[in-house]
Design a protein around this motif. Structure first.
Motif, mmCIF file in Angstrom:
data_model
loop_
_atom_site.group_PDB
_atom_site.id
_atom_site.type_symbol
_atom_site.label_atom_id
_atom_site.label_comp_id
_atom_site.label_asym_id
_atom_site.label_seq_id
_atom_site.Cartn_x
_atom_site.Cartn_y
_atom_site.Cartn_z
ATOM 1 N N UNK A 199 31.799 35.365 47.077
ATOM 2 C CA UNK A 199 31.485 35.833 48.430
ATOM 3 C C UNK A 199 30.160 36.606 48.428
ATOM 4 N N UNK A 200 29.346 36.444 49.466
ATOM 5 C CA UNK A 200 28.107 37.225 49.551
ATOM 6 C C UNK A 200 28.424 38.715 49.641
ATOM 7 N N UNK A 201 27.512 39.533 49.127
ATOM 8 C CA UNK A 201 27.772 40.973 49.071
ATOM 9 C C UNK A 201 26.600 41.761 49.653
ATOM 10 N N UNK A 202 26.942 42.858 50.321
ATOM 11 C CA UNK A 202 25.961 43.803 50.856
ATOM 12 C C UNK A 202 26.375 45.186 50.382
ATOM 13 N N UNK A 203 25.428 45.932 49.817
ATOM 14 C CA UNK A 203 25.735 47.284 49.345
ATOM 15 C C UNK A 203 25.408 48.316 50.412
ATOM 16 N N UNK A 268 21.867 49.155 62.046
ATOM 17 C CA UNK A 268 21.178 48.413 60.985
ATOM 18 C C UNK A 268 22.198 47.705 60.103
ATOM 19 N N UNK A 269 23.297 48.388 59.796
ATOM 20 C CA UNK A 269 24.333 47.828 58.940
ATOM 21 C C UNK A 269 25.006 46.618 59.586
ATOM 22 N N UNK A 270 25.319 46.718 60.874
ATOM 23 C CA UNK A 270 25.973 45.604 61.567
ATOM 24 C C UNK A 270 25.094 44.362 61.543
ATOM 25 N N UNK A 275 23.784 38.990 58.878
ATOM 26 C CA UNK A 275 22.916 38.118 58.071
ATOM 27 C C UNK A 275 23.617 37.684 56.786
ATOM 28 N N UNK A 276 24.297 38.625 56.134
ATOM 29 C CA UNK A 276 24.972 38.324 54.876
ATOM 30 C C UNK A 276 26.042 37.247 55.078
ATOM 31 N N UNK A 277 26.672 37.261 56.236
ATOM 32 C CA UNK A 277 27.684 36.256 56.549
ATOM 33 C C UNK A 277 27.074 34.894 56.891
#
Length: 363
Positions: A199-203, A268-270, A275-277
């Protein structure tokens, strides 16, 4: 599509989730495993293009795109072996489409760190290791069944065996599966496993109020690591954001200015999670509503129409499409059409981020 918020206990996951979803419920106590069943919420994806459209097409209602979030309990070392109800928590991660890992990047003697010291990279390693071990277990258990089915000539099972072996080889090199490029048919054959490191990941760097912009050394270490693996880091002060989320619009703006922020970090996070999805937005615009619709990058026009109603995909005839830039230039749909800027697209058209559309369908 939904993203799961994960991390070690006491890193601020639930505080962040409550702020994102504007939840006003009491925050969990400062103990591991406060969150047992995953909480789910929906967060709007801020998009200034909606406001730009409504300068020229004034609707009764504005509807932004939405993102589903799942707050998953803290993962600890040994989770893949059942530590801290780990197997149950890991199963929740299998059900999401992307991972938002909250990483503690602040010191606070009043908030206990489960490892006894604050080290963002160590935290990342614990979570990644547990997810890789869990994926290994899943694949090891699945391989004998897939091999038996493949011996009977099942083509799907043959592809599944190929995918399992390639994934096991990747994990054997201590590499997560998101770095592995699989043939689309092979990837489809193993998709039901819900492999977590694929799965793609965002920190999400959870910072304190002395480092709102995430310029301190702890965030720096996390950013350097993320850059190497092609991931993104969004600094967020979950404590501050939870306070901002409780305020009305006027007070919110004042608090943002005093903190030196142009917009909430959650905004910014949303957008980053979106994008990550692998998602993008197109718009429909009329006097009843101006609305952002969510489609995967690469979706065709019929698939985009199907997001509005499944029958629209089946009965798709064509799409009439124009850009926001054309709307801002010509001021109305009528003038866009008169200028020859209204495009007519068929079933093979690949939707572009920001398209403004009318769909013609058989009823």
């Amino acid at each position: 599509m939904k993203a799961g918020i994960v991390g070690l206990p006491n890193v601020g996951k639930s505080t962040l989730f409550n702020a994102l979803t504007s939840s006003k419920t009491a925050q969990a106590a400062n103990y591991p495993f406060c969150t047992i069943e995953p909480n789910e919420g929906v967060v709007s994806v801020p998009d200034d293009r909606l406001e730009r459209i409504t300068k020229y097409i004034v609707p009764k209602k504005i509807v932004p795109a939405a993102l589903r979030l799942v707050d998953i309990a803290g993962i600890v070392k040994g989770a893949s072996e059942g530590q801290g109800l780990g197997n149950k928590f890991l199963s929740h991660i299998r059900e999401v489409d992307a991972i938002l890992q909250v990483v503690r990047c602040f010191e606070d003697s009043d908030i206990v760190h489960v490892a006894g010291t604050v080290d963002p990279l160590a935290d990342v390693e614990v979570i990644e290791t547990e997810l890789m071990l869990a994926d290994l277990q899943t694949l090891d258990n699945a391989l004998p069944r897939a091999e038996r089915a493949a011996k009977g000539g099942d083509k799907e099972a043959t592809r599944r065996v190929e995918g399992i072996k390639l994934c096991l080889e990747q994990l054997g090199k201590d590499e997560p599966l998101r770095k592995l490029q699989l043939d689309p048919e092979v990837a489809k054959a193993i998709s039901s496993f819900g492999l977590m490191t694929a799965k793609p990941i965002l920190y999400v760097a959870n910072v304190d109020e002395t480092d709102i912009l995430g310029q301190g050394p702890l965030v720096g270490k996390l950013k350097a690591f993320a850059e190497k693996i092609g991931a993104e880091v969004v600094p967020v002060c979950a404590k501050l954001e939870s306070e901002i989320a409780e305020l009305d619009e006027a007070d919110r703006k004042e608090m943002l200015e005093s903190a030196g922020l142009n917009e909430p970090a959650l905004t910014v996070l949303a957008r980053a999670a979106y994008r990550v999805l692998g998602l993008q937005s197109y718009f429909t615009a009329g006097v009843q509503e101006v609305r952002a619709w969510t489609v995967p990058v690469g979706a065709t026009a019929p698939q985009a129409a199907g997001v509005i109603h499944t029958d629209f995909e089946k009965g798709f005839i064509r799409a009439e499409i124009y850009s926001l830039e054309d709307l801002e230039t010509y001021k109305s749909e009528k003038e866009i059409k008169a200028a020859g800027k209204l495009r007519v697209e068929g079933k093979s058209y690949i939707m572009q981020d920001g398209d403004i559309c009318h769909f013609l369908v058989n009823s």
